[in-house]
Design an enzyme around this catalytic site. Sequence first.
Site, PDB file in Angstrom:
ATOM      1  N   ASP A   1     -30.489  27.185 -23.280  1.00  0.00           N
ATOM      2  CA  ASP A   1     -29.778  27.896 -22.223  1.00  0.00           C
ATOM      3  C   ASP A   1     -28.544  27.099 -21.815  1.00  0.00           C
ATOM      4  OD1 ASP A   1     -31.802  29.751 -22.245  1.00  0.00           O
ATOM      5  OD2 ASP A   1     -32.803  28.971 -20.454  1.00  0.00           O
ATOM      6  N   ARG A   2     -27.549  27.807 -21.313  1.00  0.00           N
ATOM      7  CA  ARG A   2     -26.315  27.151 -20.889  1.00  0.00           C
ATOM      8  C   ARG A   2     -26.586  26.061 -19.850  1.00  0.00           C
ATOM      9  NH1 ARG A   2     -21.028  30.371 -18.420  1.00  0.00           N
ATOM     10  NH2 ARG A   2     -19.621  28.574 -18.352  1.00  0.00           N
TER      11      ARG A   2
END
Length: 337
Positions: free
Chosen positions: A160-161
């Site tokens: 995930d970012r």
Amino acid sequence: MKHLAINNGRVLQKQAENDTLRQTTQAPASVQLLTISEEEAGQRIDNFLLRICKGVPKSHIYRVLRSGEVRVNKGRIDQLYRLQVGDVVRVPPIRMAEKPENHAPGAEFVILYEDAHILVIDKPAGVAVHGGSGISYGVIEQLRASRPDAKFLELVHRLDRETSGVLMLAKKRSALVDLHEQMRDGVTDKRYLTLVHGDWKNARQHVKLPLHKYNTADGERRVRVQADGMASHTVFSLKKKYAEFALLEAELKTGRTHQIRVHLSASGFAIAGDDKYGDFALNRELLKPAEGRGILKRMFLHAHQITFIHPDSKAPMTLNAALPPDCLNFLKSLSAI
């Protein structure tokens, strides 16, 4: 008459400008004969075409495959055919509108390990692994820009970012295929460190909750626990308890989108700083210091370890990424129990 001639001239000029624009915004259409290299071998013909024909709708790709316009070694193939080294692929003329290129700035990241087959980096929080959904570019585009001579560079998995830590990339297609097989077979072991709010009791706890992906009204991707969702399994081990928090190690038995975040949220324990599934009031409080703790401006989720079999040497490998300073400093500000 003079007025009409002037207008006609303007119309003709505008048509000429539009013709020029159309010529410059369409890729040339011609038959291509492409010889498959070692890095390209092993992938399905449909995936190969989708990669080289960027901007062409999937439906069109599958139409030319079904029609027999795509040939391999002068013979017809179906969409499941896997390419071999030396195959000659005939790609028919396909017109497509050229999209303006996104020029990602070249960037390098902290390298945990690199050889001729794989690259493993320590991804910082806040950096997407690839472009899309309003993000112009990510780690993969930046690495390709900084390594223009690299013949092959692909993500083996994603983070995930908002998640930091170990991210693996393949420098050969054979390595990518091998590592994906290891992940499907459960050979790869990925561990994360995360900080949750609440009184965590168990030293070791299995969470098995089925997960379902969906999109919100504004198009944002989300995940929820749902009876008919994908089977998902995470093992959490307690590393350290604090007055209001607990540091856990999460061991992924399956690799679903947002798995750790949703499993913890559904179990009643929000990850500190999680802006999708966490405690939003708590997140606001964490942005300013208080007695007994510092500040936290990110989600406390860090991919700290990966174990796998090297795709070429077949030697077992374990790589680690230390907790970043912002997470370490927050832990140091807490009162341990």
